[in-house]
Design an enzyme around this catalytic site. Structure first.
Site, short mmCIF file in Angstrom:
data_model
loop_
_atom_site.label_atom_id
_atom_site.label_comp_id
_atom_site.label_asym_id
_atom_site.label_seq_id
_atom_site.Cartn_x
_atom_site.Cartn_y
_atom_site.Cartn_z
N ALA A 112 -68.75 -5.21 53.60
CA ALA A 112 -67.47 -5.69 53.08
C ALA A 112 -66.67 -4.49 52.57
CB ALA A 112 -67.70 -6.72 51.98
N SER A 113 -65.56 -4.76 51.89
CA SER A 113 -64.67 -3.67 51.50
C SER A 113 -65.26 -2.79 50.41
CB SER A 113 -63.33 -4.24 51.01
OG SER A 113 -63.53 -5.09 49.92
N LEU A 114 -66.11 -3.33 49.54
CA LEU A 114 -66.65 -2.54 48.43
C LEU A 114 -68.06 -2.04 48.66
CD1 LEU A 114 -65.35 -4.49 45.30
CD2 LEU A 114 -64.24 -2.68 46.62
N GLY A 115 -68.80 -2.63 49.61
CA GLY A 115 -70.17 -2.21 49.82
C GLY A 115 -70.81 -2.90 51.00
N ALA B 107 -74.74 -6.84 56.45
CA ALA B 107 -73.32 -7.18 56.28
C ALA B 107 -72.62 -6.02 55.62
CB ALA B 107 -73.18 -8.43 55.45
N ASP C 254 -63.80 -16.58 43.19
CA ASP C 254 -63.80 -16.31 44.63
C ASP C 254 -64.84 -17.17 45.36
OD1 ASP C 254 -63.01 -15.08 46.97
OD2 ASP C 254 -64.35 -13.36 46.74
#
Length: 690
Positions: free
Chosen positions: A184-187, A182, A336
């Site tokens: 995502a925006s940070l890692g 996977a 979140d």
């Protein structure tokens, strides 16, 4: 304890709590610079890296000396937003189908933020909970922002693993997947295995992340300061930008995320069927995090959950219980809880993941929220407006005159439904419009709370369309209000149970009914705390009110019993109809209603799990020997005597003077009883009934 659960997306992989304390084994950079991830060794000697933290002064100083970088990014941003700004200007000039056009602009904004990368995706997600800054249609569209980006090359990820953990991945781990599972925006996340045999998730940060995000934060903060200076904006935009910057910097430090996970497990891991996966600190550092691999099923994947024989509705209830404890008990909460961060394990547990975005509610804010609930339940919208001042939504000098009717209109519509019909999102949507129209400033903690609860209710409704978070929350809130000994909540209870000098038995009945459904409701604790408070100096007001209510109830019960026995006696001895008897004056309907409530309350207590008459018996000598009890007994006897005497004068002596209507009218005003001041123990009720 290791849990293996099928997991459908890498994005679901988050951090878990550390079960043994430790620190990262390898160091990264020794000095933080917003622009560089390189190691800088002061005085030519290695030192431990400091915690990464957001410092707005350092950030502003750093980029003032790099104008070309700033202007290059500014041109890119202006070009991206130009079309949207022109469209908004044109819509304002032309009018027309405002809602349709506004929705189209909101979609355009979401697409722009997605293209601009991690910082602006996070900005959009933060704005989705700011009804003081954006109209409702924009808020709704921004909730659809997806925190997903294409993966970056393995070579870069492997290099970061080597820099952070001190060796190549193939020497650190027994196995590591050839591709990320996977991104995502940070890692992005890899699946691996430790040499000790545990399957793990390996989370690696994106390259140049701090450089890109820091530059965008500098621009956002500068823009906020300019707008604040040149426009009349009620919210503190610079403070909002700084709060956002602090949160996103925390997310960029995976050791901070690991500590969050550890704390979360310590606070909430005891709740039945809550599970937090383990963090492996030996394989964790600032840009690499290694945690127990979680194979699970999203709560929104109902078909898979059913195939595993799991109860998704029960897991949602567990999540609501955990969220309430986070918000109202300890104040440390997961901000979140989207579907990828809440998984159903194969053994029926609710697994929390990804602890990068956490927040805290301070004690005075927690009590303020509960007091706001009390005023909401009471439909005391003036009190609710003052709660918003105490909770820092409104400044102390705000004119509340127009705000109180607006709150009344929003909440009266909502409170017209039963508790079971209340929808949290509908209420917040209506409240968002009020906050946009009036000078509200939404504190950061509240924005994150709303985001958390609305997201949780969205997941719950997907599982069960009839699920209502507020309805399921009532048992915990009722239990908390009954057992919390804080002065704030004791005051709240009195405000809730007493109105205009009258005790509202129906609210106490609903409080006890809701509280008994809470998992850890302790009836013995409630009884002991109630007795201790009742016979304290602060409980004198309550004792007086209890005396008055007992007098009313006993008198009503006595009259009803006497009338019933007398009627049966006359029928038995054949006197019925032979002796004209003046019908007794009917008992006060309110007194009869209170007596019915009291009978139901006793029944609720008897039916509550853990009720044992043998445990209550030892309390009786403790109560009866108290001087206050003897004084209450004297007051009850005196009150009953006054009522009997008043009724004797009214119904017996005056009945002989049938011809003197004026005299009867005069004595008809004899009161039923004297009124005594009163009050009760601690806390407040959750009931939407009047």
């Amino acid at each position: 304890m290791n849990v293996n659960m099928p997991s459908s997306s890498s994005h679901q992989q988050g951090l878990s709590t550390v079960q043994d304390s430790g620190s990262p084994a390898y160091s990264s950079s020794a000095h933080f610079s917003p622009m560089s991830d390189e190691t800088i060794l002061p005085n030519d000697s290695a030192v431990e890296p400091p915690d990464i933290h957001y410092d707005p002064v350092e950030l502003m100083d750093f980029y003032r000396s790099r104008p070309w970088e700033v202007w290059g990014r500014m041109i890119e941003l202006v070009w991206s937003f130009l079309g949207l700004l022109v469209g908004l200007w044109w819509d304002k000039r032309t009018g027309g189908a405002a809602e349709k056009k506004q929705r189209r602009r909101a979609v355009h904004l979401r697409e722009i933020l997605t293209r601009l990368g991690p910082a602006y995706i996070k900005v959009g997600q933060a704005l989705s909970t700011r009804p003081d800054l954006l109209p409702p249609l924009f808020l709704e569209e921004l909730t659809r922002l997806q925190d997903q980006l294409p993966p970056f090359p393995n070579e870069v990820a492997y290099q970061f693993i080597e820099e952070e953990l001190g060796d190549r991945p193939e020497f650190v781990y027994a196995e590591i997947s050839s591709k990320p599972v996977a991104a995502a925006s940070l890692g992005q996340v890899y699946k691996g295995k430790l040499k000790s045999g545990e399957t793990v998730a390996i989370k690696v940060q994106r390259p140049d992340l701090r450089e890109r995000i820091s530059l965008d934060l500098y621009i956002l903060r500068s823009l906020a300061a300019w707008v604040q200076k040149n426009r009349r904006i009620r919210s503190d935009l610079v403070a909002i930008a700084d709060e956002f910057g602090a949160r996103i910097y925390e997310e960029m430090d995976y050791t901070h995320e690991g500590r969050n996970a550890e704390r979360f497990e310590q606070l909430y891991g005891y709740i039945p069927d809550i599970y937090v996966p383990r963090i492996y600190w030996q394989y964790t550092n600032r840009r690499v995090l290694t945690m127990e691999w979680i194979t699970g099923t999203k709560l929104t994947d109902l078909e898979k959950i059913r195939q595993q024989g799991l109860d998704a509705s029960y897991l949602i209830e567990v999540g609501v219980e955990c969220s309430l404890r986070q918000l109202l008990e300890h104040g440390f909460f997961h901000a979140d809880p989207h579907p990828g961060n809440l998984l159903a394990s194969g053994d029926g547990k609710l697994v929390y993941l990804d602890f990068g975005m956490m927040s805290e509610v301070k004690p005075y804010q927690r009590y303020g929220l509960i007091e706001a609930i009390v005023h909401l339940v009471n439909r005391d919208f003036s009190g609710l407006a003052h709660d918003y001042v105490k909770l820092e939504f409104l400044t102390p000098d705000t004119d509340l005159t127009p705000i109180i009717p607006a709150l009344s209109q929003v909440f009266n519509d909502a409170l017209g439904a039963s508790v079971a019909e209340l929808n949290f999102k509908n209420i917040t949507d209506q409240l968002s419009q009020v906050m946009y129209d009036y000078p509200f400033r939404v504190p950061a903690y509240y924005a994150l709370i709303i985001r958390s609860l609305v997201t949780l209710e969205g997941i719950a409704i997907n599982v069960n369309p009839n699920f209502k978070v507020l309805s399921k929350a009532y048992p915990y809130v009722a239990k908390r209000l009954l057992t919390d000994q804080s002065p704030e909540l004791r005051t709240s209870l009195r405000e809730l149970l007493f109105k205009d000098g009258s005790f509202r038995w129906n609210r106490l009945e609903n409080l006890l009914k809701n509280a008994r459904a809470s998992q850890d409701y302790d009836l013995d604790l409630v009884l002991n705390q109630t007795i201790d408070f009742l016979f304290s100096e602060r409980g004198s007001f309550i004792r007086d009110r209890i005396v008055e209510e007992i007098v009313k109830s006993v008198d009503t019960l006595g009259r009803t019993t006497f009338e019933t026995v007398s009627d049966r006696f006359r029928k038995t001895v054949g006197m019925n109809g032979q002796m004209p008897v003046k019908p007794p004056a009917p008992a006060n309907p309110e007194d009869r209603k209170n007596l019915e409530h009291l009978q139901r309350i006793l029944q609720i207590v008897q039916e509550t799990q853990g009720f044992d008459p043998m445990k209550i018996a030892p309390l009786l000598p403790k109560v009866l020997l108290k001087p206050e009890t003897q004084q209450m007994g004297q007051q009850i006897a005196s009150g009953l005597a006054q009522r009997v005497l008043a009724r004797f004068i009214r119904e017996v002596l005056l009945s002989e003077d049938t011809g003197n209507g004026a005299s009867e009218k005069k004595y008809a005003s004899v009161p039923n009883s004297g009124s005594l001041p009163l009050a009760l123990p601690a806390a407040a009720v959750v009931s939407m009934e009047p």
